[in-house]
Design a protein around this motif. Structure first.
Motif, mmCIF file in Angstrom:
data_model
loop_
_atom_site.group_PDB
_atom_site.id
_atom_site.type_symbol
_atom_site.label_atom_id
_atom_site.label_comp_id
_atom_site.label_asym_id
_atom_site.label_seq_id
_atom_site.Cartn_x
_atom_site.Cartn_y
_atom_site.Cartn_z
ATOM 1 N N PHE A 1 0.857 -1.185 0.000
ATOM 2 C CA PHE A 1 0.000 0.000 0.000
ATOM 3 C C PHE A 1 0.888 1.227 0.000
ATOM 4 O O PHE A 1 1.742 1.392 0.873
ATOM 5 C CB PHE A 1 -0.911 0.022 1.233
ATOM 6 C CG PHE A 1 -1.846 1.201 1.245
ATOM 7 C CD1 PHE A 1 -3.101 1.115 0.669
ATOM 8 C CD2 PHE A 1 -1.453 2.404 1.805
ATOM 9 C CE1 PHE A 1 -3.957 2.209 0.652
ATOM 10 C CE2 PHE A 1 -2.295 3.509 1.790
ATOM 11 C CZ PHE A 1 -3.554 3.413 1.216
ATOM 12 N N HIS B 1 2.012 -9.377 -8.481
ATOM 13 C CA HIS B 1 2.107 -8.146 -7.691
ATOM 14 C C HIS B 1 0.735 -7.528 -7.506
ATOM 15 O O HIS B 1 -0.001 -7.339 -8.478
ATOM 16 C CB HIS B 1 3.013 -7.122 -8.396
ATOM 17 C CG HIS B 1 4.433 -7.550 -8.491
ATOM 18 N ND1 HIS B 1 5.368 -7.221 -7.548
ATOM 19 C CD2 HIS B 1 5.074 -8.316 -9.410
ATOM 20 C CE1 HIS B 1 6.531 -7.755 -7.883
ATOM 21 N NE2 HIS B 1 6.392 -8.425 -9.011
ATOM 22 N N LEU B 2 0.419 -7.219 -6.270
ATOM 23 C CA LEU B 2 -0.831 -6.526 -5.962
ATOM 24 C C LEU B 2 -0.476 -5.308 -5.123
ATOM 25 O O LEU B 2 0.199 -5.438 -4.104
ATOM 26 C CB LEU B 2 -1.762 -7.445 -5.157
ATOM 27 C CG LEU B 2 -3.043 -6.814 -4.608
ATOM 28 C CD1 LEU B 2 -3.944 -6.292 -5.716
ATOM 29 C CD2 LEU B 2 -3.812 -7.832 -3.752
ATOM 30 N N TYR B 3 -0.864 -4.144 -5.585
ATOM 31 C CA TYR B 3 -0.614 -2.973 -4.750
ATOM 32 C C TYR B 3 -1.707 -1.946 -4.892
ATOM 33 O O TYR B 3 -2.464 -1.941 -5.860
ATOM 34 C CB TYR B 3 0.758 -2.369 -5.028
ATOM 35 C CG TYR B 3 0.900 -1.685 -6.361
ATOM 36 C CD1 TYR B 3 1.339 -2.384 -7.468
ATOM 37 C CD2 TYR B 3 0.611 -0.334 -6.499
ATOM 38 C CE1 TYR B 3 1.465 -1.761 -8.685
ATOM 39 C CE2 TYR B 3 0.738 0.298 -7.735
ATOM 40 C CZ TYR B 3 1.167 -0.426 -8.811
ATOM 41 O OH TYR B 3 1.290 0.193 -10.022
ATOM 42 N N TYR B 4 -1.764 -1.108 -3.892
ATOM 43 C CA TYR B 4 -2.798 -0.078 -3.800
ATOM 44 C C TYR B 4 -2.143 1.276 -3.625
ATOM 45 O O TYR B 4 -1.052 1.374 -3.087
ATOM 46 C CB TYR B 4 -3.674 -0.333 -2.573
ATOM 47 C CG TYR B 4 -4.303 -1.687 -2.536
ATOM 48 C CD1 TYR B 4 -5.540 -1.914 -3.114
ATOM 49 C CD2 TYR B 4 -3.663 -2.764 -1.921
ATOM 50 C CE1 TYR B 4 -6.138 -3.160 -3.082
ATOM 51 C CE2 TYR B 4 -4.246 -4.023 -1.883
ATOM 52 C CZ TYR B 4 -5.475 -4.216 -2.467
ATOM 53 O OH TYR B 4 -6.059 -5.444 -2.443
#
Lengths: 137, 137
Positions: B93, B125-128
């Motif tokens: 995040f 990849h997972l991002y906020y």
DNA sequence: GTATCTGCAAAACATTTGCAATTCT
DNA sequence: AGAATTGCAAATGTTTTGCAGATAC
């Protein structure tokens, strides 16, 4: 001015962006091509139609459209930023062999989240790197 | 040579990387600090301990460690690459206000996938982006 | 006529590259 | 000695900036 330009113009106005010719053409390009282009690609593809167009204007415009939440900024590549006018939640797949970038229509509750661990989410990105189905054989 | 260095050395050897002093110190830094540093941050923080260390070596080492799948490369920022030695699946995040980058222990089946839509996945990849819980008030 | 938009050239950075020097065994 | 590692300086490539000129309302 054809139908598309008119639609684009309305989108810009709704978001509070003055619809100059350059801005309309850049956003239209993103909507029509759906190719996650870089600044250079956009310049290469539309500077023929708009001979006065400069790269600076493309940089300015993309930054503005991103800030106004009209397009997404993709930072999947290490060295250059790509842009995407598709605002619905979807993931990306980057093939390390042919270098193509695919859209993936992923239904993922995490991508739609507006809050995570107490943090307020504005945008979500999910992407993969690997070998695409056409390269892996 | 303390315990940590010894452990790091073994990790490098297992992955087929010769454990030079510089490589050990750079990887140890990533493991201990867990701060997603850029090349500049690493240089700033450890060049005091290793006076002969150059940025080129940090670039070389991080690239090597990434290729050997010992660390992750984070391209969340538009302008610079960050690195992360935490290899378990987790999300990030990014606070657009205080600029801090948080780790999120997300249990997400999509992050563990090895195949998506027929493509072979190597990394996910997972991002906020948004406003973190400490900045939003 | 004033504010906004645009474009050129230069500057600013991160990263890469070529090659020589150093280090390790 | 021979091979790998390291470091310097220059090159590369993308993005930003300052400011002047053009355009729109």
């Amino acid at each position: 001015m054809d139908m598309n330009d008119q639609e684009i113009k309305i989108i810009l106005q709704k978001k509070g962006v003055k619809p100059s010719l350059h801005r309309i053409k850049i956003l239209e390009y993103l909507y029509v091509k759906k190719n996650h282009p870089t600044v250079d690609i956009i310049y290469r593809d539309i500077s023929g139609d708009i001979p006065t167009l400069s790269k600076t204007t493309i940089y300015n415009t993309l930054k503005l459209l991103y800030e106004k939440n009209i397009i997404r900024m993709l930072t999947i590549e290490e060295n250059e930023v790509k842009y995407d006018a598709t605002m619905t939640n979807h993931a990306h797949f980057k093939c390390i062999s042919c270098r193509k970038l695919y859209d993936l229509p992923v239904r993922n509750r995490h991508l739609g989240a507006t809050e995570i661990d107490g943090h307020s989410v504005i945008e979500s990105h999910l992407y993969y790197r690997g070998t695409c189905k056409f390269c892996k054989n």
